[in-house]
Design an enzyme around this catalytic site. Sequence first.
Site, mmCIF file in Angstrom:
data_model
loop_
_atom_site.group_PDB
_atom_site.id
_atom_site.type_symbol
_atom_site.label_atom_id
_atom_site.label_comp_id
_atom_site.label_asym_id
_atom_site.label_seq_id
_atom_site.Cartn_x
_atom_site.Cartn_y
_atom_site.Cartn_z
ATOM 1 N N SER A 1 -0.170 4.673 -0.225
ATOM 2 C CA SER A 1 -0.241 5.880 -0.802
ATOM 3 C C SER A 1 -1.643 6.552 -0.438
ATOM 4 O O SER A 1 -2.547 5.815 -0.341
ATOM 5 C CB SER A 1 -0.077 5.681 -2.554
ATOM 6 O OG SER A 1 -0.321 6.969 -3.089
ATOM 7 N N TYR B 1 -1.376 1.674 -10.812
ATOM 8 C CA TYR B 1 -0.707 1.911 -9.484
ATOM 9 C C TYR B 1 -1.566 2.031 -8.509
ATOM 10 O O TYR B 1 -1.540 1.356 -7.374
ATOM 11 C CB TYR B 1 -0.084 3.327 -9.785
ATOM 12 C CG TYR B 1 0.810 3.630 -8.666
ATOM 13 C CD1 TYR B 1 1.954 3.280 -7.878
ATOM 14 C CD2 TYR B 1 0.139 4.985 -7.893
ATOM 15 C CE1 TYR B 1 2.499 3.419 -6.711
ATOM 16 C CE2 TYR B 1 1.014 5.430 -6.596
ATOM 17 C CZ TYR B 1 2.065 4.564 -6.101
ATOM 18 O OH TYR B 1 2.699 4.779 -4.647
#
Length: 248
Positions: free
Chosen positions: A144, A158
Amino acid sequence: MTDEQPNPLSGKTAIVTGASSGIGAATARLLAENGCNVALAARREDRLKTLAGEIGDRAFAAPTDITNPEAAAALVASSVERFGTVDVVVNNAGLGLYAPISEGDPEDWRMMFDVNVLGTLYVTRAAARHMLQRGSGDIVFVSSAAGRRVPHGHGAVYAATKHAITAIAEGLRIDLHDKGIRVITVEPGLVRTEFPENSFGSPDDYYAGKKYSPLEAGDIAEALFFAISQPPRVSINEVLIRPTKQPN
Ligand SMILES: NC(=O)c1ccc[n+]([C@@H]2O[C@H](COP(=O)([O-])OP(=O)(O)OC[C@H]3O[C@@H](n4cnc5c(N)ncnc54)[C@H](OP(=O)(O)O)[C@@H]3O)[C@@H](O)[C@H]2O)c1
């Protein structure tokens, strides 16, 4: 691919985790369209079977919970049994459960680390062992943009899992760089998938509230495909891909 450019993925075999939706499903479709056999891994067997049915003989549904190390090893073994080898593994399964740390649920933290980090490691270990025997392969991590910088406070945990992937991928690359195995990290910004469902409810409402449009899952699949289609001497190690209007 045009007729003039032979497709380097034709006849190869890929495992795609998280193939039951979003980026994983789009990647599996694109790989299969380009002549690649695909093992479709995720927990929702019905989704995998539907996708396998759409793709045809090149695909098979391999229901797998990657947080189980034995299941991860069995995924690689069943793919080798079915197609003879594994050339590419796309570690894409993942989830984000967002909250400020002061309000976070330890079970959510555990689940994110179990899937995004440990489950990914289990699949990677099994695939790397197979690829080392063959002396070739591509190991892809769908990380990501949050693996490079923390986007906001409630995404801290996260982002920590994706920062872990950045470290794991680089360590793996150092280990495998002289063994014919490439390691590629793809780092998407915002992409329209089911991903927001866990934290924000309806994905449609979530994306509608953004100041910019998300990428489509197929955009990430195309970037990943470009990286693994390079000749063996070329190793594209990191691909950061964001909507043009995404500020960070
Ligand atoms: N969408 C974005 O904006 C965005 C941005 C940056 C990075 N990413 C990353 O992209 C990857 C794919 O996400 P997505 O956006 O395509 O979201 P998605 O549509 O929610 O897909 C997530 C996939 O992970 C699978 N999964 C979850 N837990 C699993 C487990 N224990 N074992 C096996 N599979 C599991 C899910 O399948 P089952 O539920 O069937 O198991 C699903 O197929 C993730 O790693 C995510 O962090 C997404």
